[in-house]
Write a protein that holds these residues in place. Structure first.
Motif, PDB file in Angstrom:
ATOM      1  N   VAL A   1       4.418   3.584 -15.196  1.00  0.00           N
ATOM      2  CA  VAL A   1       4.225   3.215 -13.787  1.00  0.00           C
ATOM      3  C   VAL A   1       4.262   1.698 -13.601  1.00  0.00           C
ATOM      4  N   TRP A   2       4.728   0.997 -14.609  1.00  0.00           N
ATOM      5  CA  TRP A   2       4.710  -0.459 -14.502  1.00  0.00           C
ATOM      6  C   TRP A   2       5.641  -0.959 -13.404  1.00  0.00           C
ATOM      7  N   VAL A   3       6.739  -0.221 -13.134  1.00  0.00           N
ATOM      8  CA  VAL A   3       7.660  -0.643 -12.073  1.00  0.00           C
ATOM      9  C   VAL A   3       6.965  -0.583 -10.719  1.00  0.00           C
ATOM     10  N   ASN A   4       6.230   0.531 -10.456  1.00  0.00           N
ATOM     11  CA  ASN A   4       5.500   0.653  -9.193  1.00  0.00           C
ATOM     12  C   ASN A   4       4.474  -0.466  -9.038  1.00  0.00           C
ATOM     13  N   ALA A   5       3.747  -0.719 -10.123  1.00  0.00           N
ATOM     14  CA  ALA A   5       2.734  -1.769 -10.079  1.00  0.00           C
ATOM     15  C   ALA A   5       3.366  -3.128  -9.832  1.00  0.00           C
ATOM     16  N   LEU A   6       4.514  -3.379 -10.474  1.00  0.00           N
ATOM     17  CA  LEU A   6       5.182  -4.666 -10.328  1.00  0.00           C
ATOM     18  C   LEU A   6       5.687  -4.869  -8.900  1.00  0.00           C
ATOM     19  N   VAL A   7       6.265  -3.796  -8.299  1.00  0.00           N
ATOM     20  CA  VAL A   7       6.759  -3.896  -6.925  1.00  0.00           C
ATOM     21  C   VAL A   7       5.607  -4.137  -5.956  1.00  0.00           C
TER      22      VAL A   7
ATOM     23  N   VAL B   1       0.838  -1.206   0.000  1.00  0.00           N
ATOM     24  CA  VAL B   1       0.000   0.000   0.000  1.00  0.00           C
ATOM     25  C   VAL B   1       0.873   1.256   0.000  1.00  0.00           C
ATOM     26  N   VAL B   2       1.952   1.228   0.807  1.00  0.00           N
ATOM     27  CA  VAL B   2       2.838   2.393   0.890  1.00  0.00           C
ATOM     28  C   VAL B   2       3.484   2.693  -0.468  1.00  0.00           C
ATOM     29  N   VAL B   3       3.880   1.643  -1.185  1.00  0.00           N
ATOM     30  CA  VAL B   3       4.474   1.837  -2.516  1.00  0.00           C
ATOM     31  C   VAL B   3       3.514   2.583  -3.424  1.00  0.00           C
ATOM     32  N   LEU B   4       2.242   2.232  -3.349  1.00  0.00           N
ATOM     33  CA  LEU B   4       1.252   2.921  -4.178  1.00  0.00           C
ATOM     34  C   LEU B   4       1.044   4.361  -3.724  1.00  0.00           C
ATOM     35  N   LEU B   5       1.012   4.575  -2.405  1.00  0.00           N
ATOM     36  CA  LEU B   5       0.800   5.933  -1.892  1.00  0.00           C
ATOM     37  C   LEU B   5       1.970   6.845  -2.235  1.00  0.00           C
ATOM     38  N   ILE B   6       3.193   6.309  -2.121  1.00  0.00           N
ATOM     39  CA  ILE B   6       4.376   7.107  -2.449  1.00  0.00           C
ATOM     40  C   ILE B   6       4.357   7.520  -3.917  1.00  0.00           C
ATOM     41  N   ALA B   7       3.818   6.619  -4.759  1.00  0.00           N
ATOM     42  CA  ALA B   7       3.829   6.864  -6.202  1.00  0.00           C
ATOM     43  C   ALA B   7       2.653   7.701  -6.674  1.00  0.00           C
ATOM     44  N   LEU B   8       1.816   8.186  -5.736  1.00  0.00           N
ATOM     45  CA  LEU B   8       0.619   8.928  -6.144  1.00  0.00           C
ATOM     46  C   LEU B   8       0.949  10.125  -7.043  1.00  0.00           C
TER      47      LEU B   8
ATOM     48  N   ALA C   1      -1.993   7.124  -8.754  1.00  0.00           N
ATOM     49  CA  ALA C   1      -3.442   7.162  -8.952  1.00  0.00           C
ATOM     50  C   ALA C   1      -3.849   6.311 -10.153  1.00  0.00           C
ATOM     51  N   LEU C   2      -3.008   6.345 -11.194  1.00  0.00           N
ATOM     52  CA  LEU C   2      -3.295   5.525 -12.373  1.00  0.00           C
ATOM     53  C   LEU C   2      -3.257   4.039 -12.026  1.00  0.00           C
ATOM     54  N   ILE C   3      -2.305   3.669 -11.170  1.00  0.00           N
ATOM     55  CA  ILE C   3      -2.207   2.273 -10.759  1.00  0.00           C
ATOM     56  C   ILE C   3      -3.480   1.847 -10.027  1.00  0.00           C
TER      57      ILE C   3
END
Length: 460
Positions: free
Chosen positions: A96-102, A33-40, A45-47
């Motif tokens: 954003v594929w790297v964020n999604a993959l992590v 969850v934190v990885v997604l929030l950091i990448a907002l 948001a797209l993820i």
């Protein structure tokens, strides 16, 4: 005091390991969850939005595919594949594929640790059937169906291999109506000290009944199409000749034998939509397609006859589908993609799965929540009595995949440990079923020093 100390220390190690795994699961889940929030700010948001939209559209596509026929089913199949593919493309184009993959990898770690934390080795051991040493049979007789499994008897050379090991083989005539029970009885009268079958589960059950009646060992050869009974005995379904190793190096399992209206069954008795599928003429040649064609009647409520069941005194009324099994399945989910498994065949209880869907909302809940859905009833019982809610006439029944019509009421019972099954010592075995994923229990494990008891589920 000394004994208590030793006992406590004996359980401390596994408890500590489970607690660490639970904490690892929670940490990995929070990190995802934190990885997604950091990448907002850079596409997070797209993820989130894209992932949720893709999941929702894919679920809609799967629903259309399962619950409808014709063009809508084709559209559903297309949507189920296109939605995740489109989301993946957006991830790559948006960078954003790297964020999604992590995030996905972290979630995978969380699930793996959670499953491992909830698994109890001592419970897995208790859930495994154990064999006893068995003497080598002197006059084994094996009945083989050359048509079963698309010709496995000939393809795997089962007749030649069995005769090399000293067995007498009775080959069924595909062009005749064979009385398998009579053949087995005659073999016993002629001195057979073991009966075996290379064929489907329906044939297995008929011969198993004769073996149980005369208290003779029974040999299962996985030459059928599905081989559910062989699967739950731990036999190798991909290599039927290995089942014959039991004749020279075997051990004996005592397993339960089901009875429906006086007829033996080793796997299941099906009613309602389940039975209707088996009664279709095309079922033998196209099992998956026939079942898929019947799913809309189940998921959308259907207009066909429903069945009522009295399960050890408890009433399940107006069920669209009902399945009674020789011992309960580990994952009683009618829509699960995983092969159904029974961890034990000697538990002394019938498994009962009833499905009653009253509309699209309940059907969607069944597809999403599985065994936790209100439309699914899961119980165990010693006796099940089934009637048709539209009257007292005969009812369609499928017994181990064989289509029958039986007068009501249809009574299912179990004969505990009635069947002696001879199996090879060296066999793949039964993989203990994974424990149900429960994040509340994971949290308790992570922050408490005791391991909560795994609840037993008797109904839904």
């Amino acid at each position: 005091m000394e004994v208590g100390t030793v006992a406590a220390s004996g359980t401390a190690g596994p408890a500590r390991t489970a607690r660490r795994l639970a904490r690892c699961a929670l940490l990995a889940a929070v990190s995802a969850v934190v990885v997604l929030l950091i990448a907002l700010g850079g596409g997070g948001a797209l993820i989130l939005v894209g992932g949720l939209a893709g999941l929702a559209l894919s679920a809609v596509g799967i629903w259309w595919f399962l619950a409808h026929r014709g063009p809508l089913r084709a559209l559903g199949a297309l949507l189920a594949v296109a939605a995740p593919a489109t989301v993946l493309t957006l991830y790559v184009v948006g960078g954003v594929w790297v964020n999604a993959l992590v995030a996905l990898a972290l979630w995978g770690v969380a699930l793996l640790c959670a499953r491992s934390a909830l698994r109890r080795p001592e419970e897995d051991g208790a859930g495994t059937m154990r064999g006893e040493p068995a003497a080598r049979p002197e006059k084994p007789v094996l009945i083989m169906n050359p048509k079963s499994g698309g010709g496995k008897v000939e393809r795997f050379g089962l007749v030649e291999r069995a005769e090399e090991l000293g067995a007498r083989v009775i080959l069924l005539d595909p062009s005749a109506d064979n009385d398998v029970t009579a053949l087995a009885e005659r073999a016993v009268a002629e001195g057979a000290d073991l009966l075996g079958v290379a064929g489907g589960d329906g044939t297995q059950a008929l011969v198993a009944a004769v073996a149980a009646e005369h208290d003779l060992p029974f040999l299962v050869i996985s030459a059928g199409t599905r081989n559910h009974f062989a699967l739950d005995l731990g036999l190798d379904r991909t290599d039927p000749p290995t089942c014959l190793n039991a004749l020279t190096d075997g051990e004996e399992l005592r397993v339960d034998l089901g009875s429906v209206a006086g007829r033996a069954f080793v796997n299941t008795v099906s009613f309602g939509v389940y039975a209707d599928v088996v009664h279709h003429p095309e079922y033998r040649d196209a099992k998956a397609g026939t079942a898929l064609d019947a799913l809309p009647d189940l998921l959308q409520g259907g207009d066909g006859d429903r069945v009522d069941a009295t399960v050890d005194g408890a009433l399940l009324d107006a069920q669209q589908a009902l399945l009674v099994s020789n011992n309960p399945y580990a994952t009683p989910d009618p829509l699960s993609a995983d092969p159904a498994r029974r961890p034990r065949l000697d538990g002394g209880e019938l498994g009962v799965i009833g499905v009653r869907v009253e509309g699209a909302m309940q059907a969607a809940e069944l597809a999403v929540r599985g065994t936790q859905a209100a439309a699914l009833n899961v119980l165990t019982a010693r006796r099940v009595e089934v009637t048709c809610d539209s009257g007292d006439g005969p009812i369609s029944v499928a017994v181990d995949g064989e289509a029958l019509t039986l007068p009501t009421p249809v009574v299912c019972t179990l004969r505990p440990r009635a069947l002696r099954v001879l199996v090879p010592r060296d066999r793949p075995g039964i993989t203990p079923p994974p424990p149900p994923l429960d994040w509340r229990r994971i949290t308790e494990l992570a922050f408490h020093t005791h391991h909560p008891q795994r609840p037993s589920r008797s109904g839904a």
